[in-house]
Design a protein around this motif. Structure first.
Motif, short mmCIF file in Angstrom:
data_model
loop_
_atom_site.label_atom_id
_atom_site.label_comp_id
_atom_site.label_asym_id
_atom_site.label_seq_id
_atom_site.Cartn_x
_atom_site.Cartn_y
_atom_site.Cartn_z
N PRO A 54 3.16 -6.46 1.58
CA PRO A 54 3.48 -7.77 2.30
C PRO A 54 4.63 -8.42 1.47
N PRO A 55 5.26 -9.71 2.35
CA PRO A 55 4.48 -9.98 3.40
C PRO A 55 4.72 -9.67 4.78
N TYR A 62 10.84 4.22 0.53
CA TYR A 62 9.26 4.19 0.33
C TYR A 62 9.28 2.90 -0.58
N LEU A 63 10.33 2.66 -1.65
CA LEU A 63 10.20 1.70 -2.46
C LEU A 63 10.50 0.41 -1.93
N ARG A 64 11.40 0.38 -1.00
CA ARG A 64 11.69 -0.80 -0.11
C ARG A 64 10.67 -1.35 0.66
N THR A 65 9.89 -0.40 1.03
CA THR A 65 8.80 -0.64 1.99
C THR A 65 7.68 -1.26 1.19
N TRP A 66 7.26 -0.57 0.02
CA TRP A 66 6.43 -1.14 -1.13
C TRP A 66 6.59 -2.61 -1.30
N ILE A 79 -0.10 0.22 7.12
CA ILE A 79 0.27 -1.13 6.54
C ILE A 79 -0.96 -1.68 5.79
N ASP A 80 -2.01 -1.65 6.38
CA ASP A 80 -3.08 -2.15 5.61
C ASP A 80 -3.19 -1.89 4.30
N LEU A 81 -2.98 -0.53 3.98
CA LEU A 81 -3.06 0.02 2.59
C LEU A 81 -1.74 -0.66 1.75
N TYR A 82 -0.70 -1.03 2.28
CA TYR A 82 0.23 -1.61 1.69
C TYR A 82 -0.26 -3.05 1.49
#
Length: 199
Positions: A72-73, A64-68, A20-23
């Motif tokens: 954040p936020p 993956y796209l939705r997550t990216w 999550i920190d990478l995102y």
């Protein structure tokens, strides 16, 4: 619970918080780490609904796209469940779209038909309670069930597993799973009716 995904070569997997920190850092390695840790799980969720490898793969890639775009936020606390919910919703949307075009029956239609007797129709739901309130009622109901019944119900109606898959995963016969699901559906119907939800 489905078995954890293992990476080839025994390489250790990154902790969810680090992914999550990478995102948050907009580091594209986040997607690779997510795919390595949860890709097989997400493909299983999508496959159980769609029964098409190509469609399942597309829904996972869309996850993956939705997550990216969401992190954040967002900073999800239960990353695996959060990803699974996105994949499931994308898969359900595709299933509904495909079924509307086909107007045919399939395994997932049978699965949803099992729930017809204990869940309210959309117009009834709007008349009695908002969707979120019904979801809260169902969550509360499931927390009061035995561990076996709760897991069987979630594996069937959340992850879309077959009776045989549930039985194998829980180390019991298919008959026990069928009985547990029938009892849980009946109890859920009674619970919702008691709360004033017309089913």
């Amino acid at each position: 619970r489905l078995p954890p995904v293992k990476r080839r070569g025994g390489a250790s997997m990154m902790e969810d918080s680090a992914i999550i920190d990478l995102y948050w850092a907009r580091d594209q390695r986040a997607i690779g780490e997510t795919a390595g840790k949860y890709g097989a799980f997400l493909r299983t969720v999508a496959w159980n609904i769609l029964r098409s490898h190509d469609d399942a793969e597309e829904c996972v890639n869309d996850t993956y796209l939705r997550t990216w775009n969401a992190i954040p936020p967002a900073r999800p606390g239960a990353f695996r469940a959060w990803l699974g919910r996105i994949t499931r919703n994308l898969s359900l949307d595709r299933w509904k779209r495909d079924r509307a075009a086909r107007r045919g029956g399939d395994d997932f239609a049978v699965l949803l038909g099992e729930l017809d007797v204990c869940l309210p129709a959309a117009d009834h739901a709007q008349r009695h309670l908002e969707d979120q309130e019904i979801a809260d009622l169902i969550s509360r109901f499931l927390r009061q069930q035995s561990v076996f019944n709760r897991r069987a119900f979630l594996r069937r109606y959340w992850y879309g597993e077959s009776i045989e898959e549930i039985a194998a995963g829980m180390g019991c016969g298919a008959g026990k799973v069928k009985s547990a699901l029938f009892r849980t559906r009946s109890a859920l119907r009674a619970c919702l009716e008691q709360e004033g939800v017309e089913v």
